[in-house]
Write an enzyme that holds these catalytic residues in place. Structure first.
Site, PDB file in Angstrom:
ATOM      1  N   CYS A 140       4.871  -7.879  36.799  1.00  0.00           N
ATOM      2  CA  CYS A 140       4.001  -6.962  36.707  1.00  0.00           C
ATOM      3  C   CYS A 140       4.077  -5.615  37.841  1.00  0.00           C
ATOM      4  O   CYS A 140       5.292  -5.530  37.925  1.00  0.00           O
ATOM      5  CB  CYS A 140       2.349  -7.659  37.817  1.00  0.00           C
ATOM      6  SG  CYS A 140       3.122  -8.540  39.139  1.00  0.00           S
ATOM      7  N   HIS A 152      -1.276 -15.575  37.506  1.00  0.00           N
ATOM      8  CA  HIS A 152      -0.646 -14.429  38.593  1.00  0.00           C
ATOM      9  C   HIS A 152      -2.020 -13.595  39.161  1.00  0.00           C
ATOM     10  O   HIS A 152      -2.811 -13.360  38.297  1.00  0.00           O
ATOM     11  CB  HIS A 152       0.260 -13.278  37.997  1.00  0.00           C
ATOM     12  CG  HIS A 152       1.513 -14.119  37.582  1.00  0.00           C
ATOM     13  ND1 HIS A 152       2.512 -14.260  38.472  1.00  0.00           N
ATOM     14  CD2 HIS A 152       1.667 -14.455  36.433  1.00  0.00           C
ATOM     15  CE1 HIS A 152       3.342 -15.206  37.834  1.00  0.00           C
ATOM     16  NE2 HIS A 152       3.058 -15.076  36.531  1.00  0.00           N
ATOM     17  N   SER A 191       0.784 -16.296  42.812  1.00  0.00           N
ATOM     18  CA  SER A 191       1.684 -16.800  41.730  1.00  0.00           C
ATOM     19  C   SER A 191       1.856 -18.044  41.300  1.00  0.00           C
ATOM     20  O   SER A 191       2.059 -18.934  42.587  1.00  0.00           O
ATOM     21  CB  SER A 191       3.200 -15.941  41.550  1.00  0.00           C
ATOM     22  OG  SER A 191       2.939 -14.531  41.213  1.00  0.00           O
ATOM     23  N   GLU A 197       0.488  -7.688  33.239  1.00  0.00           N
ATOM     24  CA  GLU A 197       1.931  -7.668  33.071  1.00  0.00           C
ATOM     25  C   GLU A 197       2.664  -7.261  31.952  1.00  0.00           C
ATOM     26  O   GLU A 197       1.917  -6.901  30.949  1.00  0.00           O
ATOM     27  CB  GLU A 197       2.356  -9.384  33.253  1.00  0.00           C
ATOM     28  CG  GLU A 197       1.883 -10.072  34.486  1.00  0.00           C
ATOM     29  CD  GLU A 197       0.579 -10.550  34.411  1.00  0.00           C
ATOM     30  OE1 GLU A 197       0.074 -11.292  35.393  1.00  0.00           O
ATOM     31  OE2 GLU A 197      -0.239 -10.241  33.371  1.00  0.00           O
ATOM     32  N   SER A 238       5.617 -11.896  39.224  1.00  0.00           N
ATOM     33  CA  SER A 238       5.308 -12.757  38.316  1.00  0.00           C
ATOM     34  C   SER A 238       6.393 -14.110  37.851  1.00  0.00           C
ATOM     35  O   SER A 238       6.670 -14.639  38.940  1.00  0.00           O
ATOM     36  CB  SER A 238       5.060 -12.146  36.962  1.00  0.00           C
ATOM     37  OG  SER A 238       3.943 -11.131  37.227  1.00  0.00           O
ATOM     38  N   GLU A 240      -0.499  -2.750  40.320  1.00  0.00           N
ATOM     39  CA  GLU A 240      -0.886  -2.895  38.718  1.00  0.00           C
ATOM     40  C   GLU A 240      -0.581  -4.409  38.539  1.00  0.00           C
ATOM     41  O   GLU A 240       0.463  -5.008  38.489  1.00  0.00           O
ATOM     42  CB  GLU A 240       0.200  -2.019  38.053  1.00  0.00           C
ATOM     43  CG  GLU A 240       0.067  -2.234  36.394  1.00  0.00           C
ATOM     44  CD  GLU A 240      -1.279  -1.969  36.022  1.00  0.00           C
ATOM     45  OE1 GLU A 240      -2.085  -2.743  35.513  1.00  0.00           O
ATOM     46  OE2 GLU A 240      -1.578  -0.616  36.048  1.00  0.00           O
TER      47      GLU A 240
END
Length: 356
Positions: free
Chosen positions: A80, A264, A251, A10, A66, A7
């Site tokens: 995230c 990110h 990142s 964020e 993140s 996923e």
């Protein structure tokens, strides 16, 4: 679309504090929290620190999921994956109060629409659950609260916002000592969420020699990705702290004076995603923010993008739309709402002009 994957979208929480003691003015404030305490909070969220950088204004941490930014009276955590970000709220509020004598005065929580919502753990199983959890874990003195889902014409992008503040949030009376931070209403935050990244651009965020950590560290991979993609040119003044993940992902935190930026990237095909966030002032050179936005779009070349601007000014969103249209992105929807302590949030969605 993949049935399951990482996923990228964020969750972001921002907490602001004040101190009652005038002697706090200009102090380190929240930056005095020891690293072990921060690690405990991040452990509850289910992420860790992988790299860090600081200047005289704030500390910036790249996380396994993140970023974390710590100012004297403000802390921002953005995570995230399947992290449980909201579990940081109660311990942060208590630590700031018990160890530093700071009182929370404002909370702002934002996120986009998850690509894999069914994979999210409690309390992120729905926005309703998130709001209930926040209301139960924030002090009752933060009595001015608002929650809203800002829709768009792009089904995969909507913007979730929750804010809470105390009754004195807009009061500049002497008991609100902001520890040297600028509370200028001209400041803004831009949060960009990009999906369907150009495949050639996304491939640059896969590590060369993945799996051989001894010869090719995350720091080395991050520096290479920053240079290869042109990310370093987005704000050439910024000191960049970057990290490349194994086998893919990226990142970056940039620090430029008292301002941060962060990027990110989840590059896997089928659920590719990138985000860019920055802060600025409406009095900055308008050509500069236009240049930055165009450069971000050119780095990732997304099929779909959403942009949330949070500012006391109503005009910033026009600059955003104009800049992105110049690089082939057409605005498909625009909505605006007012939130306590945050100001005006304008949410826009864009797709490439070749789409109808």
């Amino acid at each position: 679309m993949a049935v399951s994957g990482f996923e990228g979208f964020e969750k972001r929480i921002e907490l602001r504090f004040f101190g009652d003691d005038p002697l706090f003015t200009g102090s380190m404030g929240l930056r005095n929290l020891d690293f072990e305490s921060l690690e405990e909070i991040l452990h509850a969220v289910q992420c860790t620190v992988v790299s860090a950088v600081a200047n005289r204004h704030f500390d910036a941490y790249v996380l396994s999921e993140s970023s974390l930014f710590v100012y004297p009276t403000k802390i921002i955590i953005k995570t995230c994956g399947t992290t449980q970000l909201l579990k940081s709220v109660r311990p942060l509020v208590h630590l700031a109060s018990d160890r530093l004598g700071l009182t929370v005065r404002m909370c702002r929580y934002t996120r986009g629409s998850f690509i894999f919502p069914k994979a999210q753990p409690f309390p992120h199983t729905s926005f309703e659950e998130e709001v209930i959890f926040l209301e139960e874990n924030l002090p009752s003195r933060l009595c001015f609260r608002k929650a809203c889902v800002m829709p768009s014409n792009v089904s995969s992008h909507s913007w979730h916002v929750f804010t809470a503040c105390d009754g004195d949030d807009d009061d500049d009376s002497s008991h609100h000592h902001e520890l040297g931070e600028d509370q200028n209403d001209a400041l803004y935050t831009i949060e960009m969420c990009m999906t369907e990244l150009d495949q050639a651009s996304a491939r640059k965020f896969f590590r060369r020699g993945a799996g051989d950590d001894e010869k090719y560290s995350g720091d080395s991979a991050g520096r290479e990705m920053t240079g290869l993609t042109g990310i370093g040119d987005i704000n050439p003044r910024a000191l960049i702290c970057d990290f490349g993940f194994d086998p893919c992902g990226y990142s970056m935190n940039g620090i430029d004076g008292d301002r941060y930026s962060t990027i990110h990237v989840t590059p896997e095909e089928g659920f590719s995603y990138a985000s860019y966030e920055c802060v600025g002032s409406i009095y900055d050179d308008p050509h500069e923010i236009s240049r930055v936005l165009k450069k971000v779009a050119q780095v990732f070349r997304p099929g779909t993008m959403s942009v949330a601007t949070t500012c006391a000014s109503h005009d910033l969103w026009r600059r955003v739309a104009k800049a992105l249209e110049l690089v082939g992105l057409k605005c498909r929807s625009c909505s605006a709402d007012e939130f306590p302590a945050a100001g005006t949030v304008v949410f826009q969605t864009f797709t490439t002009t070749r789409r109808k």
